[in-house]
Write an enzyme that holds these catalytic residues in place. Structure first.
Site, PDB file in Angstrom:
ATOM      1  N   SER A 187       0.867  -1.186   0.000  1.00 56.98           N
ATOM      2  CA  SER A 187       0.000   0.000   0.000  1.00 56.98           C
ATOM      3  C   SER A 187       0.893   1.222   0.000  1.00 56.98           C
ATOM      4  CB  SER A 187      -0.875   0.029   1.248  1.00 56.98           C
ATOM      5  OG  SER A 187      -0.159   0.576   2.345  1.00 56.98           O
ATOM      6  N   ASP A 188       0.375   2.318  -0.506  1.00 56.93           N
ATOM      7  CA  ASP A 188       1.090   3.567  -0.325  1.00 56.93           C
ATOM      8  C   ASP A 188       1.062   3.900   1.169  1.00 56.93           C
ATOM      9  OD1 ASP A 188       2.530   5.790  -1.006  1.00 56.93           O
ATOM     10  OD2 ASP A 188       1.174   6.388  -2.599  1.00 56.93           O
TER      11      ASP A 188
END
Ligand SMILES: *[C@@H]1O[C@H](CO)[C@@H](O)[C@H](O)[C@H]1NC(C)=O
Ligand SMILES: *[C@@H]1O[C@H](CO)[C@@H](O)[C@H](O)[C@H]1NC(C)=O
Ligand SMILES: *[C@@H]1O[C@H](CO)[C@@H](O)[C@H](O)[C@H]1NC(C)=O
Ligand SMILES: *[C@@H]1O[C@H](CO)[C@@H](O)[C@H](O)[C@H]1NC(C)=O
Ligand SMILES: *[C@@H]1O[C@H](CO)[C@@H](O)[C@H](O)[C@H]1NC(C)=O
Ligand SMILES: *[C@@H]1O[C@H](CO)[C@@H](O)[C@H](O)[C@H]1NC(C)=O
Length: 723
Positions: A264-265
């Site tokens: 995920s960012d």
């Protein structure tokens, strides 16, 4: 007594120095220490077993708490199994970066080679150059790991979002607006980083030199624009038209490396609940991302809420195991479960492999080949040096080093300003900053004009820096900041001869005023050219190098952004609402400079030699056979219909001749356009590119192999190929 005291102090000094040396070469984090009898016998530590088998063994041994602990970027150690801590988040966009959490420059290694920011490297249109840069970065990263200065070997680069809107603060990080260039960049860079061969052959036993990670998901390209930000922005993508353009690309990338994990960012999982409210409870967000295939969360949300999601029976433990399989597979492929790196092949990579002359030369080569000559009236450039000649260097970007690097940078091997590099050629150089800063809120016109009047040649070094465009900061206009334009105009007016304008920027700038101005003879765009960029610029200005870069993105006029909302994701024009479309493929309005534009000190002549398919012909009317200064591009016109799409590949051969007096590197770009334009489809499309090095009078034939399906097909309005 005194003497004795002195000796005591001296011996303390010696001890301190010894301590320092000791801490400076810290242990790299590794698992399966061969000197640890309790852990080395585990099957997951057995190098002769296949990696899936080892991963399976390790995951089965973990408790639920241990499993959950491993789902975030800062994965703690598991001492009872001799598993080391691991940091997933490191960055290496154009050199080992100080951003991210995995890498420290506080040990023996204090700097790394800083290649040009990606947008400029892209302008070289040279896959092999991109590959070599990836390789060099991976070796430097490995040296940092072996030295105990990298807590992980996973690097979250490259950034392969299509540069869709000229305002985007992170456009600088990308290879530009064309999907073919972006795809080839990603493949070359990832292969370089991971230690694959350029043709895709992999290291023995699936080992990775370092691990790359392509980012981000499609339609990511908005940071912060008039109150809309990337965390809450709801991007409406018409799947049919826009998404395919980027997903083509993803196929390429997954095929090359076999994607092994999805991250995920940073804090992006939290955002699903906290900002967007899409997930009702934090646990719901955790379930959503894990069942969607995410493996590691940059942030701490999964650490906090995964166990409760399991306890609430929302999440099955097998979903966690799936993620862990991917994560430990990467760590094992990196060789981090094989005991001390000193005992391994890649353990030989020592600090002397960082900032080598070879790598610094490669950074220089990349800058030389990327810099784009946008304008060169009356062949003002290159400047011919004479004994008596004097030079004025003016502008807020002339005497800076940090700006040359762009974002996601690290400490460079060397700091050379553009001013210093120019002074290396011309002792008799006057300098003035001209503006207070790049924002140019105040300007010293009189001082600048005075210098300009009294020197033979003037070089203005202007443009942008990270205060104008960066992550979390998109631009609100496309013009030069503050009073830069009035400084340029005043200096140009006062100067004896036409001036040279050097622009540093990631995104395009509307400099139509300069393009059309008689006293502005030459314009060079140098992106953010990296640690050797100052030298490359000076070499080009004084004719030691022949510029060969070509723009990887369209330069729009400033009014473009008055009619195009940054939030509008559509690529295609919509005449009913005056929406002009985006990028050279769809936008048919006025341009300041076109995608692919780039001059040279030579003239190149093209000639189509052969095409192997009957259904193709040359559009002789639009094919400029003699191409002055290499600005025009030949168009290959296709009448191919869908039924031929799946037929075999065919080739196109183009002869290129350097008809100038100077050797040069020249990227040949091959475009295709449909014989008939329908439905707002692309007007033309890049279908191949290849760089040739030609001496004066030199000639080469470039053969492009095209696959009709891949290169000449179009998405229709439902997103499928053909009609
Ligand atoms: C370098 O920085 C890291 C993280 O701040 C720290 O843990 C480490 O001790 C430092 N090393 C040295 C040699 O100062
Ligand atoms: C590693 O695995 C191989 C193959 O199963 C086995 O022959 C060998 O004994 C194992 N080594 C150790 C140290 O357990
Ligand atoms: C360039 O900048 C440096 C550091 O900011 C400064 O020390 C130096 O004097 C400047 N050079 C000139 C010629 O003004
Ligand atoms: C380059 O300049 C930066 C700051 O301006 C400084 O911290 C760094 O030590 C310099 N690097 C070298 C190699 O001189
Ligand atoms: C312009 O830049 C300077 C130097 O970075 C900064 O101090 C100033 O606040 C900026 N002014 C504006 C209006 O942004
Ligand atoms: C682009 O616009 C021009 C002028 O409006 C028009 O003549 C031309 O047909 C357009 N080209 C395409 C490919 O749409």
């Amino acid at each position: 007594m005194k003497l004795h005291g002195f000796a005591a102090i001296a011996s303390i000094w010696v001890t301190l120095a010894a301590l320092l040396i000791h801490t400076e070469s810290a242990q790299p984090p590794f698992s399966c220490d061969s000197s640890n009898p309790s852990t080395r016998t585990y099957p997951f530590c057995n190098k002769t077993l296949p990696i899936p088998h080892r991963v399976q063994d390790l995951v089965t041994r973990l408790t639920l708490d241990e499993k959950v602990s491993q789902l975030v970027n800062s994965a703690p150690s598991i001492p009872r199994l001799g598993v080391s801590a691991y940091q997933w988040w490191s960055e290496a966009l154009h050199g080992v970066s100080r951003h991210g959490k995995g890498v420290q420059f506080n040990g023996t290694i204090k700097s790394a080679t800083m290649f040009p920011q990606v947008i400029l490297t892209a302008a070289a249109f040279d896959s092999h150059l991109w590959y070599r840069i990836g390789q060099a970065i991976a070796v430097e990263a490995r040296a940092m790991y072996n030295e105990g200065q990298a807590m992980g070997m996973t690097f979250w680069a490259p950034n392969i979002n299509v540069f869709r809107d000229p305002r985007w603060g992170r456009g600088q990080e990308t290879p530009g607006e064309d999907p073919l260039v972006t795809g080839r960049y990603a493949v070359s860079y990832v292969r370089g980083i991971q230690g694959d061969s350029i043709r895709g052959g992999k290291l023995k036993d699936g080992h990775l030199q370092a691990s790359a990670c392509c980012k981000h998901f499609t339609a990511y390209d908005l940071d912060s624009w008039t109150g809309v930000n990337r965390f809450g922005f709801d991007a409406h993508v018409i799947l049919s038209h826009s998404l395919r353009l980027e997903s083509v690309l993803l196929f390429d990338v997954t095929a090359l490396s076999g994607i092994r994990y999805i991250a995920s960012d940073c804090d992006a999982v939290a955002i699903i609940h906290d900002v967007q409210g899409y997930a009702k409870l934090p646990e719901d967000a955790v379930v959503d991302v894990l069942t969607a295939g995410m493996d590691v969360n940059c942030g701490s949300y999964l650490k906090k809420y995964t166990k409760s999601a399991v306890q609430q029976k929302k999440l099955s433990e097998s979903e966690i195991d799936r993620a862990l399989h991917n994560l430990f597979t990467v760590r094992m492929r990196l060789g981090l479960f094989n005991g001390s790196p000193n005992e391994q092949l890649m353990g030989n990579i020592r600090p002397d492999r960082v900032c080598t002359q070879e790598n610094q030369d490669l950074a220089l080569e990349a800058a030389r080949n990327g810099i784009v000559l946008l304008k060169n009236s009356a062949r003002l450039l290159p400047l011919l040096r004479t004994e008596a000649m004097s030079l004025a260097v003016i502008g807020p970007n002339a005497n800076v080093t940090q700006t040359l690097l762009g974002n996601y940078e690290g400490p460079p091997c060397k700091n050379v300003t553009i001013l210093q590099a120019l002074q290396g050629y011309m002792k008799n150089t006057m300098y003035h900053q001209g503006c207070n800063a790049v924002n140019c809120t105040s300007v010293a016109i009189n001082e600048a004009v005075n210098i300009a009047k009294n020197t033979d040649y003037v070089i203005l070094v202007m443009g942008l820096d990270q205060s104008q465009e960066r992550e979390s900061h998109d631009r609100v206009d496309l013009v030069l900041p503050g009073k830069q334009k009035s400084l340029i105009l005043s200096v140009a007016k006062a100067a004896k001869k036409p001036i040279v304008l050097v622009l540093l920027s990631g995104g395009p700038v509307d400099v139509s005023f300069a393009k059309d101005h008689k006293k502005i003879g030459s314009i060079l765009w140098a992106g953010y050219p990296g640690e050797a960029g100052g030298i490359a610029i000076a070499e080009i200005i004084f004719g030691d190098q022949n510029p060969g870069g070509r723009l990887p993105m369209t330069w729009y006029p400033k009014d473009y952004i008055r009619i195009v909302q940054m939030t509008d994701m559509r690529m295609r024009p919509d005449p009913s609402t005056d929406y002009p479309g985006r990028t050279y493929r769809f936008y048919n309005g006025t341009k300041v400079f076109e995608f692919g534009h780039g001059l040279s000190y030579s003239n190149y002549i093209y000639e189509f030699k052969s095409v192997t398919k009957k259904k193709l012909h040359f559009d002789r009317s639009s094919t400029a056979k003699v191409v002055k200064n290499s600005v025009a591009v030949g168009y290959l016109v296709s009448e191919m219909a869908t039924q031929l799409c799946h037929n075999s590949k065919f080739s196109v051969t183009v002869a290129v001749e350097n008809a100038g007096e100077m050797a040069g590197k020249h990227p040949v770009l091959l475009f295709a356009r449909p014989a008939k334009l329908t439905n707002g489809n692309a007007m033309k499309r890049l279908v191949g590119f290849r760089t040739v090095s030609l001496g004066a009078g030199g000639r080469a034939e470039v053969k492009f192999t095209l696959n009709p399906c891949e290169h000449l097909s179009e998405a229709n309005k439902d997103g499928f190929d053909g009609d």
